[in-house]
Design an enzyme around this catalytic site. Sequence first.
Site, PDB file in Angstrom:
ATOM      1  N   ARG A  77       0.835  -1.198   0.000  1.00  0.00           N
ATOM      2  CA  ARG A  77       0.000   0.000   0.000  1.00  0.00           C
ATOM      3  C   ARG A  77       0.868   1.246   0.000  1.00  0.00           C
ATOM      4  O   ARG A  77       1.914   1.288   0.638  1.00  0.00           O
ATOM      5  CB  ARG A  77      -0.911   0.027   1.234  1.00  0.00           C
ATOM      6  CG  ARG A  77      -1.917  -1.090   1.216  1.00  0.00           C
ATOM      7  CD  ARG A  77      -3.092  -0.839   2.136  1.00  0.00           C
ATOM      8  NE  ARG A  77      -2.692  -0.333   3.427  1.00  0.00           N
ATOM      9  CZ  ARG A  77      -3.367   0.612   4.084  1.00  0.00           C
ATOM     10  NH1 ARG A  77      -4.432   1.151   3.550  1.00  0.00           N
ATOM     11  NH2 ARG A  77      -2.965   1.009   5.269  1.00  0.00           N
ATOM     12  N   SER A 149       7.754  -5.386   6.296  1.00  0.00           N
ATOM     13  CA  SER A 149       7.471  -6.424   7.306  1.00  0.00           C
ATOM     14  C   SER A 149       8.114  -7.770   6.965  1.00  0.00           C
ATOM     15  O   SER A 149       7.435  -8.790   6.798  1.00  0.00           O
ATOM     16  CB  SER A 149       5.965  -6.560   7.501  1.00  0.00           C
ATOM     17  OG  SER A 149       5.446  -5.341   7.955  1.00  0.00           O
ATOM     18  N   ASP A 202       5.493  -2.826  11.340  1.00  0.00           N
ATOM     19  CA  ASP A 202       4.101  -2.451  11.608  1.00  0.00           C
ATOM     20  C   ASP A 202       3.843  -2.142  13.080  1.00  0.00           C
ATOM     21  O   ASP A 202       3.013  -1.301  13.412  1.00  0.00           O
ATOM     22  CB  ASP A 202       3.135  -3.532  11.102  1.00  0.00           C
ATOM     23  CG  ASP A 202       3.442  -4.915  11.658  1.00  0.00           C
ATOM     24  OD1 ASP A 202       4.453  -5.085  12.362  1.00  0.00           O
ATOM     25  OD2 ASP A 202       2.664  -5.845  11.378  1.00  0.00           O
TER      26      ASP A 202
END
Length: 482
Positions: A77, A149, A202
């Site tokens: 994203r 991540s 995250d």
Amino acid sequence: MGNCGAMEILRELKEKCETPNGKLRQIANAMKDEMQAGLASEGGSELKMLVSYVDNLPTGDECGVFYGLDVGGTNFRVLRVQLGGKEGRVVKQEFMEVSIPPNLMVGTSDQLFDFIADELAKFVGTEGEGEGEGEGEGGKKRELGFTFSFPVKQTSINSGTLMRWTKGFSIADAVGRDVVMELAKAMERKGLDMRVAALVNDTIGTLAAGKYLNVNVNDNDGGGDVVAAVILGTGTNAAYVERVDAIPKYAQEGIAQSEEMVINMEWGSFTSSHLPITEYDQALDAESLNPGDHVFEKIISGMYLGEIVRRVLCRMAEEAAFFGDVVPPKLKIPFILTTPEVSAMHHDSSPDLKVVANKLKDTLEISSTSLETRKAVIELCSIVATRGARLSAAAILGILKKLGRDKVIKEGDDEQKTTVIAVDGGLFEHYSEFRHSLETTLQQLLGKEVSSRVLIKHANDGSGIGAALLAASHSQYNHINI
């Protein structure tokens, strides 16, 4: 139906999964001790206690347009936020989601990062459409927070080497390279003038998002000190704000420039003799891709709760004919039962437990179950989820103990501010029985006076907006209004 034998299996499981408050306090103390050992030296504990190099969390004063890039799996994203300081807060927020073509997950580093940079450039190209101005004006580089991540050895706030790939990626020439440098070179090849201000995961993004949202609330809306963030989703992790003088392994390097530092605990690796481990957990661990590793994650996170329930149901079917004379074939398929399905069954309040009946039929092809059988399934879901939630609460208590936030401290007439734990992840957000159990357990463990000063707050989308906020708090332009 051999429900008698099945109920015995269930009773035995409940006993082994029990988490009385005394045991949870032992686990919290063990967590605190492991945290200290991990901070003292590399490899001093199963907890990695990684120094994140994030020493500036958002203050709420940040102004300007900042970008976030969240690469964590088969999709990534890109996000753009316009920040307007304490008064304006998040003025505008836009994002775009992109699927990574399968061939790029096993190609070369250049191919993957060129694809990401290309999509990023397209998104930057939409800047300034409608309202808002781009931060590329006035000779300023646009700034980006990069959530990556995958296992990375961080070397500064905006650099880190890829240790290994997970989640189906296998790009050999990227391993051992600085992922920020790889992205920067790709952006340069695409003619995109952008600086990566922060490389984060995250959990740290969630901490930043929680901090930012909290400093921007009215005093009567539960403002306070956001001291830690916890992810309770497919996996689990925690990060918190530590005093630099309490991190011996960092101080030894002689590079401490600030008083506080965010620590990425990697608490999924936590282990203790006090953890209530059953034979189902041991079998799941032994058959996993990483046996003996991430033991804590395997008993509390969304990836595994459904699988634990399936394993118990399988034993009930095999040894006690729980679903009739034949063991349902689908029940033997690992990970066929997901945690969202367990959650749906656990929350079933219909008189005939229709949701349970439908889930068993649709997922496992088990039809014509009795009401008694369905009640037993709900009981099983409750045992497994409650254990996970209560252990999560004990782990949070461990962090509060480490920070001295597990008791009320009165300094003169000033009482300490409310302590806030920011939490994100689908397990916490969507599994309300899990969330309720976690919150009530933490209240019990802290006692009435302290628990009234500790808030668990949902901080949504930490990995996206948190990355952009960390770009803002680590901006080279020191938040000059634009």
